[in-house]
Design a protein around this motif. Structure first.
Motif, short mmCIF file in Angstrom:
data_model
loop_
_atom_site.label_atom_id
_atom_site.label_comp_id
_atom_site.label_asym_id
_atom_site.label_seq_id
_atom_site.Cartn_x
_atom_site.Cartn_y
_atom_site.Cartn_z
N UNK A 113 61.28 22.22 42.05
CA UNK A 113 61.56 20.89 42.60
C UNK A 113 60.27 20.08 42.65
N UNK A 114 60.21 19.02 41.87
CA UNK A 114 59.04 18.14 41.95
C UNK A 114 59.20 17.29 43.20
N UNK A 115 58.32 17.48 44.17
CA UNK A 115 58.49 16.84 45.47
C UNK A 115 57.55 15.66 45.68
N UNK A 116 56.51 15.56 44.85
CA UNK A 116 55.60 14.42 44.97
C UNK A 116 54.98 14.13 43.61
N UNK A 117 54.58 12.88 43.44
CA UNK A 117 53.90 12.49 42.21
C UNK A 117 52.76 11.54 42.55
N UNK A 118 51.64 11.68 41.83
CA UNK A 118 50.46 10.89 42.11
C UNK A 118 49.93 10.23 40.84
N UNK A 119 49.35 9.03 41.03
CA UNK A 119 48.70 8.36 39.91
C UNK A 119 47.59 7.48 40.47
N UNK A 120 46.67 7.08 39.58
CA UNK A 120 45.57 6.22 40.04
C UNK A 120 45.75 4.77 39.59
N UNK A 121 46.83 4.50 38.88
CA UNK A 121 47.05 3.16 38.32
C UNK A 121 47.83 2.31 39.34
N UNK A 122 47.22 1.21 39.81
CA UNK A 122 47.89 0.37 40.81
C UNK A 122 49.23 -0.17 40.30
N UNK A 123 49.37 -0.27 39.00
CA UNK A 123 50.64 -0.77 38.45
C UNK A 123 51.74 0.29 38.54
N UNK A 124 51.35 1.54 38.74
CA UNK A 124 52.32 2.65 38.80
C UNK A 124 52.56 3.07 40.24
N UNK A 125 51.49 3.10 41.04
CA UNK A 125 51.61 3.52 42.43
C UNK A 125 52.63 2.65 43.16
N UNK A 126 53.52 3.29 43.87
CA UNK A 126 54.55 2.57 44.61
C UNK A 126 55.88 2.50 43.87
N UNK A 127 55.83 2.65 42.57
CA UNK A 127 57.07 2.68 41.81
C UNK A 127 57.80 4.00 42.02
N UNK A 128 59.08 3.97 41.73
CA UNK A 128 59.89 5.18 41.90
C UNK A 128 60.45 5.64 40.56
N UNK A 129 60.32 6.94 40.27
CA UNK A 129 60.89 7.52 39.06
C UNK A 129 61.74 8.72 39.45
N UNK A 130 62.99 8.69 39.05
CA UNK A 130 63.91 9.79 39.35
C UNK A 130 63.87 10.14 40.84
N UNK A 131 63.77 9.09 41.65
CA UNK A 131 63.82 9.30 43.09
C UNK A 131 62.50 9.66 43.74
N UNK A 132 61.44 9.76 42.97
CA UNK A 132 60.13 10.12 43.50
C UNK A 132 59.23 8.89 43.49
N UNK A 133 58.73 8.52 44.67
CA UNK A 133 57.85 7.36 44.77
C UNK A 133 56.41 7.79 44.50
N UNK A 134 55.76 7.11 43.58
CA UNK A 134 54.41 7.51 43.17
C UNK A 134 53.39 7.13 44.24
N UNK A 135 52.56 8.09 44.61
CA UNK A 135 51.55 7.90 45.65
C UNK A 135 50.18 7.76 44.99
N UNK A 136 49.31 7.01 45.65
CA UNK A 136 47.95 6.88 45.13
C UNK A 136 47.24 8.22 45.14
N UNK A 137 46.54 8.48 44.04
CA UNK A 137 45.90 9.79 43.88
C UNK A 137 44.85 10.05 44.95
N UNK A 138 44.31 8.98 45.54
CA UNK A 138 43.34 9.15 46.62
C UNK A 138 43.96 9.72 47.89
N UNK A 139 45.28 9.65 47.95
CA UNK A 139 46.01 10.15 49.13
C UNK A 139 46.44 11.61 48.97
#
Lengths: 205, 205
Positions: free
Chosen positions: A110-136
DNA sequence: TAGATTGTTAATCGATTAACAATC
DNA sequence: TAGATTGTTAATCGATTAACAATC
């Protein structure tokens, strides 16, 4: 069972057996012989019997293996009778594709979290998972104690991200970045790199 | 050089050496020893020297290997001094991600066509590739003689698609579908299945 | 020359296969 | 019982490692 006494090549074949046994279950088959399995999988029947013998005797002489019994035994050996939580780092095209891939959850990952460093991606939701800033990452992974990470970041960032994940308590990394990672003793690492696969193939063409 | 006399495990390590050598070139390094390579890659220096010795002598005693020379030698051994055309079958999330992955073309693998059976996908363009109906495969692949296919279709369709591709003259398949494919003698097959990788990992966690 | 590293051989280690007694 | 297939042992095969002479 002393895990270190079992060859890793043997362990790596068990999932293939599981895959075929799942298919046999769907087809309603109740019994299968090592020979039939071998033909389907393109290996020798002796190898299948030898592999299984590391873990016990699961068959019946003269008959073969009960499909469901063997499947459940192998699943138990590989600790697959539980949900394994996974984090994904790097939500580019490949990361997004993996987030929407049903095969993970269908097999208990189960993928429970996803992280990225791109402000254009952070906050978006994919397959029900909201992308969190990689600094977090620290704040989210450490408390939850997620054991497995999928790494789908560019090669240049992969080692740095791997180091962070390990500091967050991750015990295994499935690395898609085209680079050889350094990880401490005790951390499991598996690599997937289609270019390396293709470059092996072209030798023979 | 008799190809069949060289262990496949050895051939499969050459791309890893190439990957590291590429990195050393970018860093401006001119010379590298088997020991330094070994440390970077987590293997033994003896293994690197032994692997290379199947193909000739590329180094200089007391000095090591010229990075660019060795890189070019390995590229030549693996037939990487050419563009390899590739077709992709199955333009779902994963297929789309692979179409936009720069790593293939950057390493001399050019995806020249993509096929799908979904009317909602056929006709659309991803990364400059217009998706063709899978029923048109014969007409497009056979005349062009594309040697390599990437298979990113659901498991249920994978064998059927593989058979078709081989009939179209494809000589190698990189299979992402979670199923063991049957291919005739002489056709190269490589599999990528992240679930199998994860299921091996969980044995040790 | 002295120091370093390759290329190669022999030894070790490990994995696969063949064969068959046990047994269902 | 007769036939079939497992589980296991021993033999074979193959890959890795250690060691060092060759040599830059």
């Amino acid at each position: 069972m002393e895990k270190s006494s079992i060859p890793e090549v043997v362990v790596a074949r068990l999932p293939v057996y599981i895959q075929k046994l799942n298919q046999l279950v769907r087809e309603g088959r109740e019994i299968v012989s090592s020979q039939e399995m071998a033909e389907h999988l393109g290996v020798s029947s002796a190898q299948i019997r030898k592999d299984l013998s590391f873990f016990g005797g699961f068959g019946k002489q003269g008959t073969g293996y009960n499909v469901i019994n063997l499947l459940e035994s192998l699943r138990s050996i590989l600790n697959l009778n539980q949900i394994w939580e996974v984090v994904l780092v790097g939500v580019g095209h490949l990361g997004q594709a993996l987030l929407s891939y049903q095969g993970f959850s269908r097999n208990g990952f189960e993928i429970v979290m996803a992280f990225d460093n791109d402000p254009k991606i952070v906050g978006k939701t994919f397959a029900g998972i909201k992308v969190i800033d990689v600094n977090e990452m620290q704040n989210h992974i450490c408390p939850r104690g997620v054991p497995i990470a999928i790494l789908t970041v560019p090669a240049a960032n992969a080692q740095e991200m791997a180091d962070q994940l390990i500091r967050c308590g991750v015990k295994a990394i499935l690395n898609y970045a085209p680079v050889t990672l350094k990880v401490p003793e005790g951390i499991r690492l598996a690599n997937i790199d289609p270019v390396l696969s293709l470059q092996t193939i072209t030798f023979y063409l």
